[in-house]
Motif scaffolding. Structure first.
Motif, PDB file in Angstrom:
ATOM      1  N   PHE A 125       0.826  -1.201   0.000  1.00 44.96           N
ATOM      2  CA  PHE A 125       0.000   0.000   0.000  1.00 44.96           C
ATOM      3  C   PHE A 125       0.864   1.256   0.000  1.00 44.96           C
ATOM      4  N   ASP A 126       0.320   2.304  -0.621  1.00 43.51           N
ATOM      5  CA  ASP A 126       1.000   3.605  -0.625  1.00 43.51           C
ATOM      6  C   ASP A 126       0.738   4.382   0.661  1.00 43.51           C
ATOM      7  N   ARG A 127      -0.435   4.186   1.232  1.00 43.99           N
ATOM      8  CA  ARG A 127      -0.806   4.874   2.461  1.00 43.99           C
ATOM      9  C   ARG A 127      -1.534   3.893   3.387  1.00 43.99           C
ATOM     10  N   ILE A 128      -1.156   3.924   4.668  1.00 46.08           N
ATOM     11  CA  ILE A 128      -1.793   3.075   5.663  1.00 46.08           C
ATOM     12  C   ILE A 128      -2.203   3.944   6.852  1.00 46.08           C
ATOM     13  N   LEU A 129      -3.380   3.681   7.372  1.00 46.10           N
ATOM     14  CA  LEU A 129      -3.899   4.447   8.499  1.00 46.10           C
ATOM     15  C   LEU A 129      -4.274   3.512   9.640  1.00 46.10           C
ATOM     16  N   LEU A 130      -3.789   3.821  10.843  1.00 40.86           N
ATOM     17  CA  LEU A 130      -4.282   3.214  12.082  1.00 40.86           C
ATOM     18  C   LEU A 130      -4.675   4.378  12.987  1.00 40.86           C
ATOM     19  N   TYR A 131      -5.955   4.675  13.023  1.00 40.21           N
ATOM     20  CA  TYR A 131      -6.413   5.850  13.764  1.00 40.21           C
ATOM     21  C   TYR A 131      -7.189   5.409  14.995  1.00 40.21           C
ATOM     22  N   SER A 132      -6.690   5.790  16.163  1.00 44.98           N
ATOM     23  CA  SER A 132      -7.322   5.427  17.435  1.00 44.98           C
ATOM     24  C   SER A 132      -7.469   3.911  17.546  1.00 44.98           C
ATOM     25  N   VAL A 133      -6.394   3.209  17.216  1.00 37.96           N
ATOM     26  CA  VAL A 133      -6.424   1.749  17.147  1.00 37.96           C
ATOM     27  C   VAL A 133      -5.421   1.093  18.093  1.00 37.96           C
ATOM     28  N   LEU A 134      -4.233   1.649  18.221  1.00 35.22           N
ATOM     29  CA  LEU A 134      -3.148   0.951  18.905  1.00 35.22           C
ATOM     30  C   LEU A 134      -3.479   0.582  20.339  1.00 35.22           C
ATOM     31  N   LEU A 159       0.053   6.657  12.368  1.00 33.95           N
ATOM     32  CA  LEU A 159      -0.430   6.085  13.622  1.00 33.95           C
ATOM     33  C   LEU A 159      -1.125   7.233  14.351  1.00 33.95           C
ATOM     34  N   GLY A 160      -2.431   7.309  14.209  1.00 31.37           N
ATOM     35  CA  GLY A 160      -3.144   8.490  14.649  1.00 31.37           C
ATOM     36  C   GLY A 160      -3.855   8.332  15.976  1.00 31.37           C
ATOM     37  N   ASP A 161      -4.000   9.436  16.686  1.00 29.39           N
ATOM     38  CA  ASP A 161      -4.805   9.502  17.900  1.00 29.39           C
ATOM     39  C   ASP A 161      -4.294   8.522  18.957  1.00 29.39           C
ATOM     40  N   ARG A 249      -3.457  13.384  23.204  1.00 30.90           N
ATOM     41  CA  ARG A 249      -3.028  12.398  22.204  1.00 30.90           C
ATOM     42  C   ARG A 249      -2.192  13.076  21.121  1.00 30.90           C
ATOM     43  N   HIS A 250      -1.403  12.269  20.442  1.00 29.28           N
ATOM     44  CA  HIS A 250      -0.655  12.774  19.306  1.00 29.28           C
ATOM     45  C   HIS A 250      -0.584  11.712  18.227  1.00 29.28           C
ATOM     46  N   ASP A 251       0.049  12.054  17.123  1.00 34.21           N
ATOM     47  CA  ASP A 251       0.146  11.169  15.970  1.00 34.21           C
ATOM     48  C   ASP A 251       1.621  10.903  15.656  1.00 34.21           C
ATOM     49  N   ILE A 252       1.867   9.773  14.996  1.00 34.87           N
ATOM     50  CA  ILE A 252       3.209   9.462  14.492  1.00 34.87           C
ATOM     51  C   ILE A 252       3.084   9.149  13.002  1.00 34.87           C
TER      52      ILE A 252
END
Length: 258
Positions: A125-134, A159-161, A249-252
Motif C-alpha cells: 500500500f501507498d498509504r496506511i492508516l491506524l487511527y485510534s487503534v493501537l 499512527l493516529g490519535d 493524544r498525538h500522531d506518528i
C-alpha cells in the motif's frame, strides 16, 4: 482479566449498531459530534493523499470520518481496503457503502483483526492508516511492525490519535489541565484528582486494571528509534486544536523511502 482486544471487541460491537449518533459508533463522545470532518481533514493532510494510490485503513471503524475518507479517496481514484471486526464492517457496508452513489468496485472490505486475520500475500500500500487503534491491541509494536512491512516505496503510515499516558499525565498535572478536566466533568477544580507529575499519573493508570491504554513515552520513543534506525523518516506530530482528544493524544507519521 480481559485483554485489550476482548474489551475493544465488546465495546465496538455494541457501538456499531448505533443509529442516532455516528460519533458514538466511532467510540467518541456524543458532545464531540460535528468534529469528525476536522479529523478527516487532518488525516488527509498528514497522509498527503494523492491520485491513484492504494490505501489501507486498519481498524477503520464506522461513522463520518471513514465515510469522508472513502468519498475523498474515491474522487482520487484510489484503491481502498478497509479492515475491522465483522460487526463494524457489516454496519459500514449496510449503512453507507451499499447505499452510496459512488463506484464501490475499488473498495475491498476485510473482517477480523490485524495482523492475525490479514491473509493477502504480496499486497502493498501507498498509504496506511491506524487511527485510534493501537490502544485496542495487546501488542501495539507487533501491529506497527506488520503494518509498516506492507508499505510500498515512498509510502506513508499514520499512527493516529495515540493515547499516551505520559502525555495525558503531563496535561492533567498542569494548572491548565486541571481546569480543562473540571470543565469536562462539570465540577469544581477542587474535585479533580491531583497528580504530582506525569509519572504519578502514569503509575496510577498502570495500577488500574480497567484503564484502557498503557501506551507511554517508552513505546513512542521505541517507535521513533526503531524506524529511524531502519532508514525511515519518523515524525511525532501534535494534533491541532479542535480535535476531540488533542490535549492528550498525538500522531506518528512514518515515511518510507525506497
Amino acid at each position: 482479566m480481559k485483554s485489550h482486544i476482548e474489551k475493544s471487541k465488546e465495546l465496538y460491537s455494541k457501538l456499531a449498531g448505533n443509529k442516532t449518533n455516528k460519533a458514538l459508533i466511532a467510540g467518541r463522545y456524543s458532545f464531540d459530534e460535528g468534529k469528525e470532518q476536522l479529523i478527516a481533514n487532518d488525516i488527509i493532510s498528514k497522509l498527503d493523499l494523492k491520485k491513484d494510490i492504494t490505501f489501507f485503513d486498519i481498524g477503520c471503524g464506522g461513522g463520518i470520518v471513514t465515510e469522508s475518507l472513502i468519498k475523498y479517496l474515491s474522487e482520487l481514484n484510489a484503491i481502498i481496503t478497509l479492515m475491522d471486526i465483522s460487526e463494524v464492517i457489516d454496519i459500514l457496508n449496510e449503512d453507507f457503502i451499499s447505499k452510496s452513489s459512488l463506484d464501490v468496485s475499488h473498495i475491498q472490505l476485510m473482517k477480523g483483526y490485524f495482523p492475525s486475520d490479514y491473509k493477502i500475500e504480496h499486497q502493498r500500500f501507498d498509504r496506511i492508516l491506524l487511527y485510534s487503534v493501537l490502544h485496542c491491541t495487546d501488542n501495539p509494536f507487533e501491529v506497527i511492525n506488520e503494518a509498516v512491512s506492507l508499505l510500498n516505496p515512498y509510502g506513508k503510515i499514520l499512527l493516529g490519535d495515540i493515547p499516551n499516558i505520559n502525555q495525558k499525565g503531563r496535561f492533567l498535572s498542569s494548572a491548565r489541565g486541571k481546569i480543562f478536566e473540571a470543565e469536562y466533568k462539570k465540577t469544581n477544580v477542587e474535585n479533580i484528582p491531583v497528580y504530582k507529575d506525569h509519572h504519578d499519573f502514569a503509575d496510577k493508570m498502570r495500577a488500574d486494571q480497567n484503564y484502557y491504554s498503557l501506551i507511554d513515552d517508552e513505546l513512542i520513543y521505541k517507535i521513533h528509534r526503531t524506524y529511524t534506525q531502519k532508514g525511515y523518516d519518523v515524525f511525532i506530530i501534535q494534533q491541532p486544536e479542535g480535535l476531540p482528544f488533542c490535549k492528550t493524544r498525538h500522531d506518528i507519521l512514518i515515511c518510507k523511502h525506497d
